[in-house]
Write a protein that holds these residues in place. Structure first.
Motif, PDB file in Angstrom:
ATOM      1  N   VAL A 106      14.233  35.551  18.320  1.00 48.77           N
ATOM      2  CA  VAL A 106      14.817  36.567  17.438  1.00 48.77           C
ATOM      3  C   VAL A 106      15.617  37.528  18.316  1.00 48.77           C
ATOM      4  O   VAL A 106      15.493  37.517  19.537  1.00 48.77           O
ATOM      5  CB  VAL A 106      13.736  37.339  16.656  1.00 48.77           C
ATOM      6  N   ASP A 107      16.434  38.369  17.683  1.00 47.06           N
ATOM      7  CA  ASP A 107      17.214  39.313  18.479  1.00 47.06           C
ATOM      8  C   ASP A 107      16.312  40.402  19.055  1.00 47.06           C
ATOM      9  O   ASP A 107      15.199  40.639  18.583  1.00 47.06           O
ATOM     10  CB  ASP A 107      18.345  39.922  17.650  1.00 47.06           C
TER      11      ASP A 107
ATOM     12  N   ARG B 272      14.817  43.329  16.855  1.00 44.00           N
ATOM     13  CA  ARG B 272      13.769  42.863  15.949  1.00 44.00           C
ATOM     14  C   ARG B 272      12.473  42.606  16.714  1.00 44.00           C
ATOM     15  O   ARG B 272      11.380  42.932  16.233  1.00 44.00           O
ATOM     16  CB  ARG B 272      14.213  41.592  15.225  1.00 44.00           C
TER      17      ARG B 272
ATOM     18  N   GLU C 123      29.295  42.186  18.732  1.00 43.35           N
ATOM     19  CA  GLU C 123      29.253  42.330  17.272  1.00 43.35           C
ATOM     20  C   GLU C 123      29.131  40.970  16.600  1.00 43.35           C
ATOM     21  O   GLU C 123      28.368  40.798  15.641  1.00 43.35           O
ATOM     22  CB  GLU C 123      30.510  43.055  16.782  1.00 43.35           C
TER      23      GLU C 123
ATOM     24  N   ASP D  76      25.523  39.786  17.064  1.00 42.25           N
ATOM     25  CA  ASP D  76      24.603  40.514  16.185  1.00 42.25           C
ATOM     26  C   ASP D  76      24.722  40.040  14.748  1.00 42.25           C
ATOM     27  O   ASP D  76      23.719  39.864  14.043  1.00 42.25           O
ATOM     28  CB  ASP D  76      24.891  42.025  16.254  1.00 42.25           C
ATOM     29  N   ARG D  77      25.956  39.813  14.303  1.00 41.36           N
ATOM     30  CA  ARG D  77      26.166  39.365  12.933  1.00 41.36           C
ATOM     31  C   ARG D  77      25.569  37.977  12.715  1.00 41.36           C
ATOM     32  O   ARG D  77      24.917  37.704  11.702  1.00 41.36           O
ATOM     33  CB  ARG D  77      27.667  39.347  12.613  1.00 41.36           C
ATOM     34  N   SER D  78      25.777  37.102  13.689  1.00 41.40           N
ATOM     35  CA  SER D  78      25.215  35.750  13.576  1.00 41.40           C
ATOM     36  C   SER D  78      23.698  35.772  13.576  1.00 41.40           C
ATOM     37  O   SER D  78      23.046  35.074  12.786  1.00 41.40           O
ATOM     38  CB  SER D  78      25.725  34.871  14.735  1.00 41.40           C
ATOM     39  N   LEU D  79      23.129  36.575  14.459  1.00 41.77           N
ATOM     40  CA  LEU D  79      21.668  36.650  14.535  1.00 41.77           C
ATOM     41  C   LEU D  79      21.071  37.220  13.261  1.00 41.77           C
ATOM     42  O   LEU D  79      19.988  36.801  12.836  1.00 41.77           O
ATOM     43  CB  LEU D  79      21.244  37.506  15.740  1.00 41.77           C
ATOM     44  N   THR D  80      21.782  38.152  12.631  1.00 42.01           N
ATOM     45  CA  THR D  80      21.296  38.692  11.355  1.00 42.01           C
ATOM     46  C   THR D  80      21.212  37.593  10.308  1.00 42.01           C
ATOM     47  O   THR D  80      20.229  37.501   9.556  1.00 42.01           O
ATOM     48  CB  THR D  80      22.243  39.807  10.856  1.00 42.01           C
ATOM     49  N   HIS D  81      22.196  36.719  10.263  1.00 46.81           N
ATOM     50  CA  HIS D  81      22.199  35.632   9.276  1.00 46.81           C
ATOM     51  C   HIS D  81      21.249  34.503   9.661  1.00 46.81           C
ATOM     52  O   HIS D  81      20.841  33.715   8.805  1.00 46.81           O
ATOM     53  CB  HIS D  81      23.622  35.088   9.094  1.00 46.81           C
TER      54      HIS D  81
ATOM     55  N   ARG E 296      18.236  35.074  10.837  1.00 50.16           N
ATOM     56  CA  ARG E 296      16.862  35.490  10.542  1.00 50.16           C
ATOM     57  C   ARG E 296      16.339  34.746   9.335  1.00 50.16           C
ATOM     58  O   ARG E 296      17.080  34.503   8.376  1.00 50.16           O
ATOM     59  CB  ARG E 296      16.784  36.993  10.292  1.00 50.16           C
TER      60      ARG E 296
END
Length: 240
Positions: A144-145, A148, A227, A230-235, A237
């Motif tokens: 995970v990032d 998190r 950025e 971060d955006r990719s890691l959010t999706h 999850r």
């Protein structure tokens, strides 16, 4: 105020804080009264009011002092850690649980969001945890990032201490600490360092740790790439 007056005030403040911290550790928050602290520190009550304003100011100073001492010890330990970031994280977790159980009154104070949000020592403690998580990411062990992972470890650690403190000392299940660590580790860690076939999340997290050192990129390009990650890691999850 002369230099000698300043030195005297500094010395009396330290004595007062130490006396109050001892009362807090040994007898709990209710024992930290102005009268009890002044007797234990060998000062007059007006000295406490002059130094700290009121009882709440004194308690804030005590909490900050004890927490700052603990965090400084954590930082020294982190600086001398081994080459196994997972084992170091487990050791730090156990130390956190032991600290909470040994300082129930203080831990209750620090668990109050109103105090924690304004505590430099608490903020420094989070920075130490962030550094440990960064080591995990750099070793390719995070699935995970980093933010998190920090939040999950922090929440689980605090919740474990509070659950154990809520039970009478003789009824505490101390195996809960290991069980909770294992549960969090399973959620945030890979079983081996990330490689191209271990999944995009682990690889993206690991790549993020070296992004600041990549050559031939401008600061703007690094910011944009961060950025995107971060955006990719959010999706990536897991959906809830």
């Amino acid at each position: 105020m002369t230099h000698s007056d300043t030195t005297a005030d500094s010395g009396s403040r330290a004595k007062i804080v130490e006396a109050a911290a001892q009362l807090l550790r040994e007898q709990g928050i209710r024992a930290v009264t102005t009268r009890a602290v002044s007797q234990a520190a060998g000062v007059q009550a007006p000295t406490i009011y002059r130094q700290f304003g009121d009882k709440d100011g004194l308690i804030d100073a005590v909490a900050e002092h004890v927490m700052a001492t603990y965090v400084a010890a954590k930082a020294r330990t982190a600086a001398a850690e081994s080459d196994d970031p997972v084992a170091d994280l487990r050791a730090a977790w156990l130390a956190h649980i032991e600290f909470g159980l040994a300082n129930p009154g203080l831990y209750a104070l620090l668990s109050n969001p109103e105090r924690a949000h304004h505590s430099p020592a608490t903020a420094n403690g989070i920075k130490v945890l962030q550094a440990r998580v960064r080591r995990l990411a750099a070793a390719g062990r995070l699935r995970v990032d980093e933010p998190r992972a920090v939040n999950m470890i922090h929440a689980a650690g605090s919740g474990t201490v509070q659950a154990l403190l809520a039970a009478p000392p003789d009824d505490r299940d101390l195996t809960l600490s290991d069980a909770m660590f294992d549960a969090v580790a399973a959620a945030i860690l890979t079983t081996a360092p990330a490689t191209p076939d271990t999944g995009p999340a682990s690889v993206a997290v690991t790549f993020g740790t070296v992004l600041p050192d990549l050559p031939a990129l401008t600061d703007a390009e690094r910011t944009l790439m961060a950025e995107w990650l971060d955006r990719s890691l959010t999706h990536l999850r897991p959906a809830r």
